[in-house]
Every structure is written in C-alpha cells, then in structure tokens.
Write a protein that holds these residues in place. Structure first.
Motif, PDB file in Angstrom:
ATOM      1  N   ARG A 133     -10.858  24.023  76.262  1.00 26.14           N
ATOM      2  CA  ARG A 133      -9.888  22.933  76.424  1.00 26.14           C
ATOM      3  C   ARG A 133      -8.459  23.364  76.718  1.00 26.14           C
ATOM      4  O   ARG A 133      -7.671  22.576  77.215  1.00 26.14           O
ATOM      5  N   ASP A 134      -8.105  24.605  76.432  1.00 20.76           N
ATOM      6  CA  ASP A 134      -6.732  25.060  76.645  1.00 20.76           C
ATOM      7  C   ASP A 134      -6.523  25.766  77.980  1.00 20.76           C
ATOM      8  O   ASP A 134      -5.430  26.267  78.247  1.00 20.76           O
ATOM      9  N   ARG A 151      -6.693  19.551  77.090  1.00 22.45           N
ATOM     10  CA  ARG A 151      -5.244  19.332  77.130  1.00 22.45           C
ATOM     11  C   ARG A 151      -4.828  19.287  78.595  1.00 22.45           C
ATOM     12  O   ARG A 151      -4.715  20.324  79.245  1.00 22.45           O
TER      13      ARG A 151
END
Length: 171
Positions: free
Chosen positions: A35-36, A96
């Motif tokens: 997700r990052d 994100r």
C-alpha cells in the motif's frame, strides 16, 4: 469434437471461483501489503472511475461467452484486464493514493460494489449455469468481509477519538 473450446463443467466452476477469489481476496491482499508504493499514487484513479471500470470489466469477463462478447484469446485477454481493473479498484480503499477515500466513502464504495459485482453471476445462473454462477458469488465473498472490516475499523476509530475528546474536555 474439439473440447478445448468448451471447458468441462468442473473446470468452468473452478475457473469462476478462482476469478472471483482473485478479484475479492488475492488482489486486495497484494494491494494492502504494497500500500505504500509510490506507483499507486501515479496510477490511481478516482473512485467514480474505478468502480464502474471494475463492474463493466467483470461483467465482460463473466458474461462474455454467454453474450458472444468474448474476444479472440478468451480468458487470456479478459482475465488480465479484470485483474488490472481490480488493482485500480482496490487502490482507493486500501492504498495510500492521491484519491484515497475517507472512511464513509470507503464503506459506501465497498458495500456498493458487492451487489454490482454479483449481477453478472446472477446472469450466469439465469442462463442455466447454476454451479458456475454460484462459484463466482462464493469466490467474491471476501469483498463483503473486507467491507465489514473497513466499517468495523472506522467505527472503532470514531469511538476511540470520541473517548479521547471526552477525556481531553474533562482534563
């Protein structure tokens, strides 16, 4: 008779279940783990684009044979397109990105997606392929679990913030 054009009933059921499971469990797990990654910020699209994109791609993939819309190459074309649409779909609630949805938006997005993604499977059932349609619906069940988990997380966060605000006001 060429059996390669028409898979056995069992392999068709397994393929439908696997396709649903990839969209509803494998892709979101991978997106959550990664997700990052900066890539997500560059390729993410607004939810108003990704939800219809996934719904339409999923319908094309699931109903393509039944409606005569399957392209040359069949699943070798439709499944990668479906996985790409699934990645874009899952970026909004799990990664994100610049288009990240807030808690209410994430809940609405996921709960709205569930019945829309089940409609093609209902069409498969209506066309007489009950086992295939049910396999797709069962394969997509993790989407509901993820939607419930996102909602539960939001409710707990809201309650925690409210308790902290009350403690700060009392102090």
């Amino acid at each position: 008779m060429d059996h390669s054009a028409h898979p056995s009933p069992l392999s068709a059921v397994v393929a439908m279940a696997w396709s649903g499971l990839c969209v509803a469990a494998v892709v979101p797990a991978a997106v959550r783990l990664l997700r990052d990654r900066p890539l997500w910020r560059r390729i993410s699209l607004p939810a108003a684009v990704t939800l219809p994109l996934l719904v339409l791609t999923h319908a094309w993939t699931v109903l393509g044979d039944h409606l005569g819309l399957r392209p040359p190459g069949g699943a070798l074309v439709t499944e990668p397109a479906l996985l790409a649409a699934a990645v874009l779909f899952w970026l909004e609630p799990l990664a994100r990105t610049r288009h990240r949805l807030g808690d209410p938006g994430r809940c609405l997005y996921l709960f709205l997606a569930m019945p829309l993604l089940d409609l093609p499977a209902v069409g498969v059932i209506a066309s007489g392929h009950n086992a295939e349609g049910l396999a797709m619906i069962v394969g997509m069940l993790p989407l509901g679990l993820i939607a419930a988990a996102v909602t539960w997380s939001w409710v707990n966060r809201e309650e925690r913030e409210e308790r902290e605000a009350l403690r700060a006001a009392e102090a």
